[in-house]
Design a protein around this motif. Structure first.
Motif, short mmCIF file in Angstrom:
data_model
loop_
_atom_site.label_atom_id
_atom_site.label_comp_id
_atom_site.label_asym_id
_atom_site.label_seq_id
_atom_site.Cartn_x
_atom_site.Cartn_y
_atom_site.Cartn_z
N ASN A 4 -15.56 -5.18 14.56
CA ASN A 4 -15.03 -5.07 13.21
C ASN A 4 -15.94 -5.80 12.23
O ASN A 4 -16.36 -6.93 12.49
N LEU A 18 -12.25 4.27 10.37
CA LEU A 18 -11.22 3.68 9.52
C LEU A 18 -9.96 4.51 9.64
O LEU A 18 -9.99 5.72 9.41
N ASP A 19 -8.88 3.88 10.03
CA ASP A 19 -7.58 4.56 10.17
C ASP A 19 -7.69 5.78 11.09
O ASP A 19 -7.08 6.82 10.84
N GLY A 20 -8.48 5.64 12.15
CA GLY A 20 -8.61 6.70 13.14
C GLY A 20 -9.57 7.82 12.76
O GLY A 20 -9.75 8.77 13.52
N THR A 37 -16.89 12.11 5.89
CA THR A 37 -16.31 12.25 7.22
C THR A 37 -17.36 12.81 8.17
O THR A 37 -18.19 13.64 7.79
N HIS A 77 -3.30 9.62 5.59
CA HIS A 77 -4.07 8.39 5.83
C HIS A 77 -3.92 7.42 4.65
O HIS A 77 -4.87 7.19 3.89
N ASN A 79 -3.87 4.25 4.59
CA ASN A 79 -4.78 3.10 4.65
C ASN A 79 -6.15 3.44 4.06
O ASN A 79 -6.80 2.59 3.45
N ILE A 80 -6.58 4.68 4.26
CA ILE A 80 -7.83 5.12 3.64
C ILE A 80 -7.61 5.29 2.14
O ILE A 80 -8.44 4.87 1.33
N SER A 81 -6.47 5.87 1.79
CA SER A 81 -6.15 6.12 0.39
C SER A 81 -6.17 4.83 -0.43
O SER A 81 -6.67 4.80 -1.56
N LYS A 82 -5.65 3.75 0.15
CA LYS A 82 -5.60 2.47 -0.57
C LYS A 82 -6.99 1.90 -0.82
O LYS A 82 -7.19 1.10 -1.73
N VAL A 177 -13.90 -2.31 8.80
CA VAL A 177 -13.99 -1.06 9.53
C VAL A 177 -14.46 -1.36 10.95
O VAL A 177 -14.94 -2.45 11.25
N SER A 178 -14.33 -0.37 11.83
CA SER A 178 -14.74 -0.54 13.22
C SER A 178 -16.05 0.20 13.47
O SER A 178 -16.17 1.38 13.13
#
Length: 223
Positions: A4, A18-20, A37, A77, A79-82, A177-178
């Motif tokens: 991370n 991010l968020d899968g 993406t 998503h 978490n991405i939106s935020k 992010v991962s």
């Protein structure tokens, strides 16, 4: 191995999750990173529906394509939106018309100019996908650009439902992010840290030795 880190630390052309969702980082500016993406959405959609009430069917803003990306962000998503930062998108047509301007948007896709600019970082997709660039609002207001699975660019009718969406977003650079890190890369980093520690230790010992020599030699002062 998954590590991370802040998005700001991810290199251009490097992928992260991010968020899968897997993304590729394309660029970075003040406080935000431009990302894409890693692949397209599996669903085929038109750029716009033929029975849409608006007349500018090749305008990305207000299009079915834009709404599709926004729904994916807000409902699928959050978490991405935020993390999304609203930024302007240049909707200059292929024929040089500026009628659609440079509006600020939230959910979006690549423009043709952005595709060309970042082509070296963009992995090939599994299917065709839409771009936000129109062909000519004045002479052909029903055509927009798209990219094939092989990476070539073409334009087609906006009502064609054979293409996909591929979001390109500005995200806050401070988010975590991962990133998948190779074991060899970790070992190399550890080796560098060990070497740096040794150099630092040697430098400290040398400094202590010099200080002691100055202390023992009468009448000599260290600068």
């Amino acid at each position: 191995m998954i590590k991370n880190m802040e998005l700001a630390q991810v290199r251009r052309g490097e992928s992260f999750i991010l968020d899968g969702v897997k993304f590729v980082k394309l660029d970075e500016d003040a406080h935000a990173s431009f990302v894409l993406t890693a692949d397209v959405f599996p669903k085929h959609i038109p750029f716009e529906h033929k029975d849409a009430e608006r007349k500018d069917h090749d305008n990305f803003v207000g299009s079915y394509l834009q709404k599709h990306v926004d729904i994916w962000l807000h409902q699928g998503h959050p978490n991405i939106s935020k993390a999304v930062v609203e930024r302007p998108i240049n909707l200059l047509s292929m024929c040089g018309e500026t009628i659609y301007g440079t509006p600020c948007v939230f959910g979006r896709v690549l423009t043709l100019d952005e595709y060309r600019r970042y082509r070296k970082y963009i992995p090939l997709a599994s299917d065709w996908y839409w771009l936000a660039t129109s062909y000519s609002p004045n002479s052909s207001p029903d055509r927009a650009y798209c990219v094939s699975a092989g990476g070539s660019v073409d334009n087609h009718y906006v009502y064609n439902g054979s293409y996909c969406a591929r979001p390109a977003l500005y995200l806050e650079s401070s988010i975590l992010v991962s990133v998948e890190v190779e074991t060899d890369d970790i070992e190399k980093m550890q080796d560098k840290v060990t070497a740096l520690q040794r150099e630092t230790l040697t430098a400290c010992k040398n400094a202590e030795l010099i200080a002691e020599l100055f202390r023992r030699i009468p009448g000599v002062q260290e600068d």
